[in-house]
Design a protein around this motif. Structure first.
Motif, short mmCIF file in Angstrom:
data_model
loop_
_atom_site.label_atom_id
_atom_site.label_comp_id
_atom_site.label_asym_id
_atom_site.label_seq_id
_atom_site.Cartn_x
_atom_site.Cartn_y
_atom_site.Cartn_z
N THR A 135 -104.51 51.47 59.20
CA THR A 135 -104.53 52.26 57.83
C THR A 135 -103.36 53.70 58.48
OG1 THR A 135 -105.93 53.99 59.79
CG2 THR A 135 -106.97 53.23 57.99
N ASP A 136 -101.99 53.57 59.54
CA ASP A 136 -101.30 53.85 59.69
C ASP A 136 -99.66 53.73 59.20
OD1 ASP A 136 -102.26 56.31 60.58
OD2 ASP A 136 -101.96 55.76 62.96
N ILE A 137 -100.33 52.16 58.83
CA ILE A 137 -99.14 51.97 57.95
C ILE A 137 -99.62 51.11 56.77
CG2 ILE A 137 -99.81 49.67 59.33
CD1 ILE A 137 -97.25 48.66 59.05
N ALA A 138 -99.61 50.83 55.55
CA ALA A 138 -99.09 50.59 54.62
C ALA A 138 -99.59 49.31 54.30
CB ALA A 138 -97.84 51.31 53.09
N PRO A 139 -100.02 48.85 54.08
CA PRO A 139 -100.38 46.75 53.88
C PRO A 139 -99.31 46.24 53.11
CG PRO A 139 -102.06 47.90 52.69
CD PRO A 139 -101.61 48.48 52.40
N GLU A 140 -98.16 47.40 52.84
CA GLU A 140 -97.21 45.79 51.10
C GLU A 140 -95.91 45.94 52.86
OE1 GLU A 140 -96.95 50.09 50.19
OE2 GLU A 140 -98.67 48.66 50.09
N ASN A 141 -96.14 47.30 53.76
CA ASN A 141 -95.05 47.20 54.44
C ASN A 141 -94.85 46.47 56.14
OD1 ASN A 141 -93.63 49.52 53.72
ND2 ASN A 141 -94.98 50.56 54.62
N TRP A 142 -96.70 45.91 56.22
CA TRP A 142 -96.92 45.58 57.02
C TRP A 142 -97.35 44.09 57.12
CZ3 TRP A 142 -98.74 45.44 62.12
CH2 TRP A 142 -99.67 44.44 63.14
N ASP A 143 -97.53 43.72 55.92
CA ASP A 143 -97.39 42.06 55.28
C ASP A 143 -96.27 41.46 55.23
OD1 ASP A 143 -100.34 42.15 56.20
OD2 ASP A 143 -101.00 42.15 53.18
N ARG A 144 -95.33 42.56 54.78
CA ARG A 144 -93.56 42.06 54.83
C ARG A 144 -93.03 41.53 55.32
NH1 ARG A 144 -90.20 45.51 56.80
NH2 ARG A 144 -90.88 47.55 57.12
N LEU A 145 -93.96 41.85 56.69
CA LEU A 145 -93.71 41.14 57.77
C LEU A 145 -94.11 39.83 58.36
CD1 LEU A 145 -93.93 44.46 61.04
CD2 LEU A 145 -92.39 43.97 59.64
N LEU A 146 -94.66 39.45 57.44
CA LEU A 146 -95.14 37.98 58.07
C LEU A 146 -94.26 37.01 57.50
CD1 LEU A 146 -99.28 38.92 57.07
CD2 LEU A 146 -98.14 39.15 59.18
N PRO A 147 -94.29 36.10 58.62
CA PRO A 147 -93.43 35.40 57.82
C PRO A 147 -94.63 33.84 56.96
CG PRO A 147 -94.58 34.55 60.50
CD PRO A 147 -95.48 35.36 59.86
N ASP A 148 -95.79 33.90 57.19
CA ASP A 148 -96.72 32.69 56.09
C ASP A 148 -97.46 33.52 55.43
OD1 ASP A 148 -98.41 32.80 58.17
OD2 ASP A 148 -97.30 31.27 59.18
N GLU B 284 -104.55 49.03 69.35
CA GLU B 284 -102.96 49.16 69.87
C GLU B 284 -102.09 48.73 69.67
OE1 GLU B 284 -101.70 51.54 73.83
OE2 GLU B 284 -103.62 50.84 73.84
N HIS B 285 -101.88 48.43 67.68
CA HIS B 285 -100.34 47.23 67.76
C HIS B 285 -99.09 48.02 67.30
CE1 HIS B 285 -104.31 46.30 65.41
NE2 HIS B 285 -104.47 47.19 65.02
N LEU B 286 -98.19 47.31 68.12
CA LEU B 286 -96.88 48.27 68.43
C LEU B 286 -96.08 47.47 67.71
CD1 LEU B 286 -96.76 46.97 72.33
CD2 LEU B 286 -97.70 48.93 71.26
N VAL B 287 -94.93 48.13 67.49
CA VAL B 287 -94.07 48.25 66.63
C VAL B 287 -92.71 48.86 67.26
CG1 VAL B 287 -96.09 48.78 64.24
CG2 VAL B 287 -94.73 50.58 65.18
N TRP B 288 -91.69 48.28 66.59
CA TRP B 288 -90.48 48.70 67.29
C TRP B 288 -89.92 49.16 65.63
CZ3 TRP B 288 -87.87 49.38 71.08
CH2 TRP B 288 -86.88 48.70 70.76
N GLN B 289 -90.04 50.72 65.59
CA GLN B 289 -89.44 51.02 64.04
C GLN B 289 -87.57 51.31 64.63
OE1 GLN B 289 -91.92 54.38 62.50
NE2 GLN B 289 -90.05 55.60 63.06
#
Length: 374
Positions: A10-23, A51-56
């Protein structure tokens, strides 16, 4: 630090997470992972803390790894219980550890999401994060080729091989086309199994996620939970997970329900993307001869052929799949262990294990039922 942890999606918008996906693989989608969290299928009491790790960089997330802090090794399908037991005997702390994986889903796919350069930097900084957090190590399971290439660059990561069995659609027009590629004895065996199920009066109907009622989802969950109950175990997933998933991504859900007369008696739950059918969960209310093979394997093969899908991944393990045309596929996981002695011992073990897995994959291919060339 550019590397930080998200303890809920919930700390990241669905569209911001899903745009990282390759397929369009369903298991990586924000909707799938959030449904695991919000249904309490993934929860600290069961050994899983998100504990999803992200690079910002400049306020924008450019890379990520879906992950969890683990206090046990359940639901991972890459088995390290022996390593944990050896640590306990030696006075080395093994838990908590960090796991990059999709819970309860032994499905290969992208794990290092987003920009490759940012993902590489995330891996470089990960050991410092582990030390700061008091974690014994990091494990990334069921990786794809791009992740393998990045992880192979880092000498502290240990490679582990596994073997699964996937059915590949070699351009078949229908199920009979597939049968025609098999040796006579195997072809007759499959036909006999299917005929016995049909003669017993079973019928099968496929549904997309939004075509199922809550009453049908109750039946599906009862079947799913029963596969654990017969082994005296608690199911990983809660009933709420299925309703959340059906509401959020119904277009990627497929369920086949087997009925005897008007009575539903078994089901198989699948997920789908543009090229693969994923058989995930099965269950029945009573045992019937060959019904498992028909519902979980043959129905899936026919569906893949009819819809032009290239691959059918029917789940982990199961050497019995070989005789039904499921081909051996190597899988990879990667392990970084902070304790030098443990890292050395596991490294030696994995060197031997990799040789054995490769040898088995070659041997398994010889067991496939396809006709040999003249």
């Amino acid at each position: 630090m550019p590397l930080r942890a998200l303890h809920t999606l919930t700390d990241i918008a669905p569209e911001n997470w899903d745009r990282l996906l390759p397929d369009d693989q369903p298991f990586l989608r924000h909707a799938f992972l959030l449904s695991l969290e919000e249904s309490h299928s993934v929860r600290p009491e069961a050994g899983w803390r998100s504990e999803h790790l992200v690079w910002q960089e400049a306020g924008k997330i450019t890379a990520a790894i879906p992950g969890y802090r683990k206090h046990n090794s359940s639901g991972e399908y890459v088995f390290d219980h022996g390593w944990a037991d050896a640590c306990q005997r030696s006075g080395i702390r093994y838990y908590p550890k960090w796991l990059g994986a999709i819970p309860f889903s032994p499905v290969g796919g992208a794990r290092l999401l987003g920009d490759a350069m940012a993902a590489r930097q995330l891996l470089v900084d990960l050991p410092d994060y582990l030390a700061q957090q008091g974690l014994s190590g990091a494990h990334i399971n069921f990786t794809d080729a791009p992740a393998d290439a990045l992880l192979r660059e880092q000498p502290q990561w240990l490679e582990r091989l596994g073997c699964q069995y996937h059915w590949l659609n070699h351009g078949y027009g229908d199920f009979q086309d597939f049968l025609a590629t098999l040796m006579s004895r195997k072809r007759k065996q499959m036909r006999k199994e299917r005929e016995q199920v049909a003669e017993s009066g079973f019928t099968f109907r496929w549904y997309q996620g939004d075509e199922l009622t809550e009453t049908q989802w109750d039946f599906i969950y009862t079947c799913y939970a029963n596969t654990y109950a017969v082994r005296g175990q608690r199911p990983y997933l809660t009933r709420h997970f299925f309703s959340l998933l059906a509401a959020r991504m119904p277009e990627q859900i497929r369920v086949v329900i087997a009925s005897l007369g008007e009575q539903p008696v078994a089901m198989a739950f699948y997920l789908i993307d543009s090229h693969t059918l994923y058989g995930r969960y099965w269950g029945c209310l009573a045992e019937f001869n060959h019904l498992h093979f028909e519902t979980c394997f043959y129905q899936g093969m026919e569906y893949a052929i009819a819809h032009g899908l290239q691959r059918f991944d029917a789940g982990a393990q199961g050497e019995h799949k070989l005789v039904r045309g499921f081909e051996p596929q190597l899988t990879r996981s990667w392990h970084q262990l902070q304790h030098p002695g443990l890292r050395e011992a596991v490294g030696q073990f994995l060197n031997e294990e990799r040789a054995g897995v490769r040898a088995w994959a070659v041997e398994a291919r010889e067991s496939l039922p396809f006709r040999r060339g003249d």
